[in-house]
Design a protein around this motif. Structure first.
Motif, PDB file in Angstrom:
ATOM      1  N   ASN A   1       0.853  -1.188   0.000  1.00 18.03           N
ATOM      2  CA  ASN A   1       0.000   0.000   0.000  1.00 18.03           C
ATOM      3  C   ASN A   1       0.885   1.232   0.000  1.00 18.03           C
ATOM      4  N   ARG A   2       0.780   1.993  -1.067  1.00 19.03           N
ATOM      5  CA  ARG A   2       1.570   3.222  -1.178  1.00 19.03           C
ATOM      6  C   ARG A   2       0.860   4.343  -0.425  1.00 19.03           C
ATOM      7  N   ILE A   3       1.603   5.036   0.428  1.00 15.07           N
ATOM      8  CA  ILE A   3       1.030   6.085   1.271  1.00 15.07           C
ATOM      9  C   ILE A   3       1.502   7.442   0.766  1.00 15.07           C
ATOM     10  N   GLY A   4       0.564   8.310   0.447  1.00 17.77           N
ATOM     11  CA  GLY A   4       0.909   9.660   0.020  1.00 17.77           C
ATOM     12  C   GLY A   4       0.905  10.633   1.180  1.00 17.77           C
ATOM     13  N   GLY A   5       1.613  11.732   1.014  1.00 15.72           N
ATOM     14  CA  GLY A   5       1.647  12.764   2.040  1.00 15.72           C
ATOM     15  C   GLY A   5       2.299  12.320   3.328  1.00 15.72           C
ATOM     16  N   LEU A   6       3.274  11.415   3.228  1.00 16.63           N
ATOM     17  CA  LEU A   6       3.922  10.865   4.418  1.00 16.63           C
ATOM     18  C   LEU A   6       5.198  11.631   4.730  1.00 16.63           C
ATOM     19  N   LEU A   7       5.341  12.035   5.967  1.00 19.10           N
ATOM     20  CA  LEU A   7       6.559  12.708   6.412  1.00 19.10           C
ATOM     21  C   LEU A   7       7.510  11.688   7.035  1.00 19.10           C
ATOM     22  N   VAL A   8       8.750  11.735   6.609  1.00 17.06           N
ATOM     23  CA  VAL A   8       9.780  10.879   7.183  1.00 17.06           C
ATOM     24  C   VAL A   8      10.872  11.794   7.727  1.00 17.06           C
ATOM     25  N   GLY A   9      11.258  11.539   8.978  1.00 18.37           N
ATOM     26  CA  GLY A   9      12.244  12.421   9.585  1.00 18.37           C
ATOM     27  C   GLY A   9      13.253  11.691  10.439  1.00 18.37           C
TER      28      GLY A   9
ATOM     29  N   PHE B   1      12.380  16.806   8.623  1.00 20.77           N
ATOM     30  CA  PHE B   1      11.396  15.950   7.960  1.00 20.77           C
ATOM     31  C   PHE B   1      11.369  16.234   6.459  1.00 20.77           C
ATOM     32  N   PHE B   2      11.088  15.181   5.722  1.00 20.10           N
ATOM     33  CA  PHE B   2      10.909  15.290   4.276  1.00 20.10           C
ATOM     34  C   PHE B   2       9.612  14.578   3.889  1.00 20.10           C
ATOM     35  N   GLU B   3       8.943  15.120   2.873  1.00 21.36           N
ATOM     36  CA  GLU B   3       7.766  14.435   2.344  1.00 21.36           C
ATOM     37  C   GLU B   3       8.225  13.414   1.314  1.00 21.36           C
ATOM     38  N   GLU B   4       7.928  12.157   1.554  1.00 26.55           N
ATOM     39  CA  GLU B   4       8.366  11.078   0.670  1.00 26.55           C
ATOM     40  C   GLU B   4       7.174  10.528  -0.103  1.00 26.55           C
ATOM     41  N   THR B   5       7.363  10.382  -1.404  1.00 24.59           N
ATOM     42  CA  THR B   5       6.269   9.928  -2.272  1.00 24.59           C
ATOM     43  C   THR B   5       6.398   8.457  -2.657  1.00 24.59           C
ATOM     44  N   ARG B   6       7.523   7.826  -2.330  1.00 29.60           N
ATOM     45  CA  ARG B   6       7.713   6.429  -2.723  1.00 29.60           C
ATOM     46  C   ARG B   6       7.850   5.553  -1.477  1.00 29.60           C
ATOM     47  N   PHE B   7       6.853   5.688  -0.604  1.00 27.50           N
ATOM     48  CA  PHE B   7       6.818   4.903   0.635  1.00 27.50           C
ATOM     49  C   PHE B   7       5.719   3.846   0.515  1.00 27.50           C
ATOM     50  N   PHE B   8       6.089   2.587   0.744  1.00 31.47           N
ATOM     51  CA  PHE B   8       5.137   1.482   0.678  1.00 31.47           C
ATOM     52  C   PHE B   8       5.152   0.710   1.998  1.00 31.47           C
ATOM     53  N   PHE B   9       3.986   0.358   2.480  1.00 33.25           N
ATOM     54  CA  PHE B   9       3.894  -0.690   3.493  1.00 33.25           C
ATOM     55  C   PHE B   9       3.755  -2.005   2.743  1.00 33.25           C
ATOM     56  N   ALA B  10       4.587  -2.973   3.074  1.00 32.96           N
ATOM     57  CA  ALA B  10       4.614  -4.234   2.321  1.00 32.96           C
ATOM     58  C   ALA B  10       4.713  -5.413   3.285  1.00 32.96           C
TER      59      ALA B  10
ATOM     60  N   VAL C   1      -2.063   0.404  12.765  1.00 28.76           N
ATOM     61  CA  VAL C   1      -2.558   1.772  12.607  1.00 28.76           C
ATOM     62  C   VAL C   1      -3.932   1.794  11.940  1.00 28.76           C
ATOM     63  N   ALA C   2      -4.102   0.997  10.872  1.00 35.21           N
ATOM     64  CA  ALA C   2      -5.351   1.034  10.102  1.00 35.21           C
ATOM     65  C   ALA C   2      -6.496   0.341  10.820  1.00 35.21           C
ATOM     66  N   GLY C   3      -6.205  -0.732  11.537  1.00 41.98           N
ATOM     67  CA  GLY C   3      -7.246  -1.432  12.267  1.00 41.98           C
ATOM     68  C   GLY C   3      -7.855  -2.584  11.486  1.00 41.98           C
ATOM     69  N   GLU C   4      -8.494  -3.482  12.225  1.00 43.07           N
ATOM     70  CA  GLU C   4      -9.049  -4.702  11.639  1.00 43.07           C
ATOM     71  C   GLU C   4     -10.177  -4.401  10.650  1.00 43.07           C
ATOM     72  N   GLN C   5     -10.961  -3.372  10.929  1.00 46.61           N
ATOM     73  CA  GLN C   5     -12.089  -3.063  10.041  1.00 46.61           C
ATOM     74  C   GLN C   5     -11.615  -2.720   8.639  1.00 46.61           C
ATOM     75  N   GLU C   6     -10.543  -1.954   8.523  1.00 38.33           N
ATOM     76  CA  GLU C   6      -9.993  -1.600   7.208  1.00 38.33           C
ATOM     77  C   GLU C   6      -9.507  -2.838   6.478  1.00 38.33           C
ATOM     78  N   LEU C   7      -8.831  -3.730   7.180  1.00 41.03           N
ATOM     79  CA  LEU C   7      -8.223  -4.892   6.530  1.00 41.03           C
ATOM     80  C   LEU C   7      -9.248  -5.954   6.164  1.00 41.03           C
ATOM     81  N   GLN C   8     -10.470  -5.838   6.649  1.00 42.00           N
ATOM     82  CA  GLN C   8     -11.530  -6.763   6.259  1.00 42.00           C
ATOM     83  C   GLN C   8     -12.512  -6.128   5.266  1.00 42.00           C
ATOM     84  N   SER C   9     -12.220  -4.907   4.837  1.00 41.58           N
ATOM     85  CA  SER C   9     -13.129  -4.187   3.950  1.00 41.58           C
ATOM     86  C   SER C   9     -12.970  -4.652   2.503  1.00 41.58           C
ATOM     87  N   TRP C  10     -14.096  -4.891   1.836  1.00 45.83           N
ATOM     88  CA  TRP C  10     -14.087  -5.265   0.420  1.00 45.83           C
ATOM     89  C   TRP C  10     -14.291  -4.060  -0.489  1.00 45.83           C
ATOM     90  N   VAL C  11     -14.423  -2.872   0.094  1.00 49.24           N
ATOM     91  CA  VAL C  11     -14.632  -1.665  -0.717  1.00 49.24           C
ATOM     92  C   VAL C  11     -13.417  -0.754  -0.713  1.00 49.24           C
TER      93      VAL C  11
END
Length: 801
Positions: free
Chosen positions: A100-108, A113-122, A210-220
């Protein structure tokens, strides 16, 4: 014998310097073009093949259908439950992985801090599916635990300098969350020929927390790039045939009629995938075909020059052929001799072509956006490719002249009665016609692509896209949006401010079920209506036009949760006869119920490749992640400085990033601009190469007819008359080329224009201009030699030979 061939070949080059120069120049330019384009094509075809198991990796995509069976949306991302369920249900899947690619993420690191556009949770199996080059750390454990992260060497240097990053922490901040991530691995950056590029790979377990179980079980929530690795020698069609039952089993029976999963080979993504959501912009296999064809024809035009000049000069070598045959030379030996001369010429041309490639390659890389090189150490195939091209060109260029010259009859040659068969002349005419037909086709293509590009850039989009700056938002700003907007509007150069989830030049990916009230009953709408979550100032900020009803109003308390505005396309698709008829109609969208208060004039939210979709707008206070600011065209630098300063106060430590709407639209059409430029360059080169051949043929024709010209001048022929006499044959061929070129170009470009929902059309003027231009070029090229011959002293002409 071969040494003798070499000696004769170099002797002929020295004696006939002019013709040799034309041949070598034409072949060198043609081969240089061919080599450059082949480098580009091979690079395009190499995408994602560096992964060890690339032939067994598939991306899972998802389609949605309207009730009439028409595809309404096709995403390259799917819902989060799909990957683990696929791996659980099908034993043929060795591993599945979600990213899942995350936009608007600050890494410091510390307070920077810098805004990074190529950050993925994998997920941790990402290293089992894809091939990464680990510099430090362990593939097995790097992403096993929560709050761990793997970074590239470039990011390690950016955040830690020369220090060893392993075991150190980076701080992630995406409002309202903040977390410290332990660096557990360092990898080399993925090569350029990858369909995605990641600077950071955060552990998916962190995202789950962070996202929670409800997000990870969502089909939408279809935001997850999902890949599967199959067992060896597995027929993927078996799995494809079971995906509908998979959907019905895990969602609900019959759901596969509304949404379907598809499996896309990894190596198809870059060139054959143009879905509604992609990780990065892809290329197109069509352009690979087009460039390959152009390279082939430019090279073929150069070969045609060689054949034309070789056969035209046949009389000059007739006695040589006759004497060789008299002293016992076999026809096969003569063919080998002439082919050897041809290959020697092409090898010389190749050396010049490689120099041209070295000189042009930096500009070519800038043009195609790549980093191609002639590094033979890294790519051994580069050592053979140019020489294979040279051998191929030498054989193709020389085979007909070799067969033609070796067929001369020695008795007739030595008697001075050379057999000038019509076959040779007619074939040469065919070659010249082919040259100019190719050039005319390319010129027509340039004209049509330029016309379509101009049409896209000047077409009224239905709103004013100029001077609109888009800034990223976050929940903190959204909570006090009105105060932030008031702060910006105090600057007289800021005319309007609006917040929304999506803005024009993006994609319409959000939708929900819609319905209209018919009397007391609700009738579901069978087609997809895309949604825009907006605020009260969205329509005036973009200067959209209302054709019926009114805009949202803060003074109308029900507008916040009951008012809808639709576009004209939605009105037509629903079946209302006019925009006015839609006003006041009951309307439902998702869980929201209310009525239509206005109809906005159709506008192009997406590019002209897509038809205008039915759209519904409604007021929202959530997911407003983009702020659009209309600024005055005066004092733009000062206005941008004000925005940057205000941003620093409102979002401290958050980098100031922005883009202009009109520039985003221009970026969408960048591939068409590149196509137009490459057609222009190669059309120019094909004309130049063709003119070189015509120039040589005209010079040789004038030389062959020296005595005739002298006699005609003595008898009173004028210089213009002689010029017309010598040039009419060549210009006739150029005109004949239009008969071939026009229908061919029309068919090709008609098909290309089908890629656009809105197109400029094909006018006769483009064809007339291309044909006329080719004729003028041919006439002027031949006329030069004709006038030169006609102005020569007739006394000298009569003494010729």
């Amino acid at each position: 014998m071969f040494r003798n061939y070499l000696k004769i070949a170099f002797r002929n080059i020295k004696i006939h310097t002019g013709y040799s120069l034309i041949n070598v120049t034409g072949l060198a330019v043609g081969m240089a073009c061919c080599i450059l384009i082949l480098f580009f094509v091979f690079d395009e075809l190499s995408y994602d093949k560096f992964h060890e198991n690339h032939d067994r990796i598939y991306r899972v995509t998802r389609k949605w259908f309207n009730q009439d069976g028409v595809v309404s949306l096709h995403l390259g991302h799917v819902a989060p439950p799909i990957a683990p369920l696929l791996e659980n249900d099908f034993q043929e899947i060795l591993h599945s992985v979600r990213m899942n690619r995350i936009g608007g993420l600050l890494v410091g690191n510390n307070s920077v801090f810098f805004e990074e556009t190529r950050f993925f949770f994998a997920e941790e199996d990402v290293f089992k599916v894809f091939t990464f080059d680990m510099v430090a750390g362990d593939f097995e454990t790097a992403l096993r635990d929560p709050f761990t992260i793997v970074i590239t060497e470039e990011m390690a240097e950016k955040y830690f300098g020369d220090e060893n990053p392993i075991g150190k922490s980076l701080t992630l901040q995406v409002a309202p969350h903040k977390a410290d991530m332990k660096v557990t691995g360092v990898i080399k950056s993925l090569p350029h020929n990858s369909h995605f590029h990641a600077d950071f790979l955060g552990s998916f377990k962190t995202y789950e927390i962070v996202a929670g179980e409800q997000e990870l079980q969502s089909w939408v929530s279809n935001n997850y790039a999902t890949y599967i690795l199959m067992i060896e020698n597995y027929d993927i069609n078996r799995l494809r045939s079971q995906l509908d039952s998979f959907i019905d089993r895990h969602m609900s029976q019959g759901m596969s009629e509304k949404t379907k999963l598809q499996l896309q080979p990894l190596t198809d993504i870059h060139l054959r995938s143009h879905l509604d959501s992609e990780i990065e912009a892809n290329s197109d296999i069509t352009y690979v075909y087009v460039f390959s064809i152009i390279a082939f024809f430019v090279l073929l035009i150069a070969c045609v020059n060689f054949m034309n000049l070789a056969t035209a000069r046949s009389a000059g070598r007739a006695k040589e052929v006759g004497l060789r045959k008299v002293v016992g030379a076999q026809r096969t030996q003569l063919i080998r001799q002439f082919l050897s001369e041809s290959i020697i010429t092409t090898v010389i041309s190749l050396l010049i072509a490689l120099v041209i490639v070295l000189l042009v390659l930096p500009k070519f890389n800038q043009f195609v956006g790549k980093d191609l090189s002639l590094n033979i150490i890294e790519n051994i195939s580069l050592l053979f490719l140019p020489f294979l091209i040279a051998i191929f060109v030498g054989l193709i260029s020389g085979i007909y002249p070799a067969v033609f010259l070796s067929a001369f009859k020695p008795v007739r040659i030595l008697r001075g009665n050379l057999d000038r068969r019509k076959k040779g002349l007619s074939f040469r005419a065919v070659l010249v016609v082919f040259q100019f037909a190719t050039s005319i086709i390319l010129i027509i293509c340039v004209g049509i692509v330029t016309g379509q590009l101009g049409y896209m850039q000047t077409r009224n989009l239905g709103f004013d896209e100029e001077h609109v700056v888009v800034l990223p938002s976050n929940p903190a700003i959204a909570e006090r949006l009105e105060a932030f907007k008031s702060r910006l509007l105090r600057n007289p150069n800021i005319l309007s401010v609006s917040a929304a989830k999506r803005v024009p030049s993006g994609r319409l990916l959000d939708s929900a079920g819609a319905s209209v009230m018919s009397g007391e009953t609700s009738q579901p709408i069978t087609f997809r209506i895309a949604q825009l979550r907006v605020d009260y100032d969205y329509i005036p900020t973009f200067k959209m036009e209302m054709v019926a009803g009114r805009n949202f109003s803060r003074e109308m308390g029900t507008d916040v949760d009951q008012a809808f505005i639709v576009n004209e396309t939605a009105v037509r698709r629903i079946g209302w006869k006019s925009p006015e008829e839609a006003i006041g109609k009951g309307f439902g969208y998702g869980s929201r119920k209310g009525q239509i208060i206005g109809v906005v004039k159709d506008f192009h939210f997406e590019s002209l490749h897509q038809e205008i979709s039915p759209i519904v707008m409604f007021i929202s206070s959530v997911d407003l992640n983009q702020i659009s600011v209309r600024i005055s065209p005066q004092n733009i630098p000062q206005t941008m400085a004000f925005l940057k300063g205000t941003w620093a106060e409102v979002r401290p430590n958050y980098p100031f990033s922005y883009y202009f709407i009109d520039e985003n639209f221009d970026q969408i059409y960048r591939s068409e601009e590149n196509l137009q430029r490459i057609f222009s360059y190669f059309a120019f080169l094909s004309v130049v190469i063709g003119c070189l051949g015509l120039f040589g043929l005209a010079a040789y024709s004038a030389e062959r007819r020296t005595k005739e010209i002298g006699i005609r001048k003595v008898l009173g022929a004028s210089a213009p008359g002689l010029a017309f006499l010598l040039s009419k044959e060549f210009t006739k061929w150029a005109l004949l080329a239009n008969v071939i070129a026009w229908p061919t170009a029309y068919l090709v470009m008609s098909r290309w224009l089908q890629n656009f929902a809105y197109r400029s059309g094909i006018g006769l003027g483009t064809f007339l201009l291309a044909g006329g231009l080719a004729w003028v070029i041919a006439f002027l090229t031949v006329c030069y030699q004709a006038i030169k011959a006609s102005l020569a002293d007739p006394v000298t002409a009569l003494k010729y030979e």
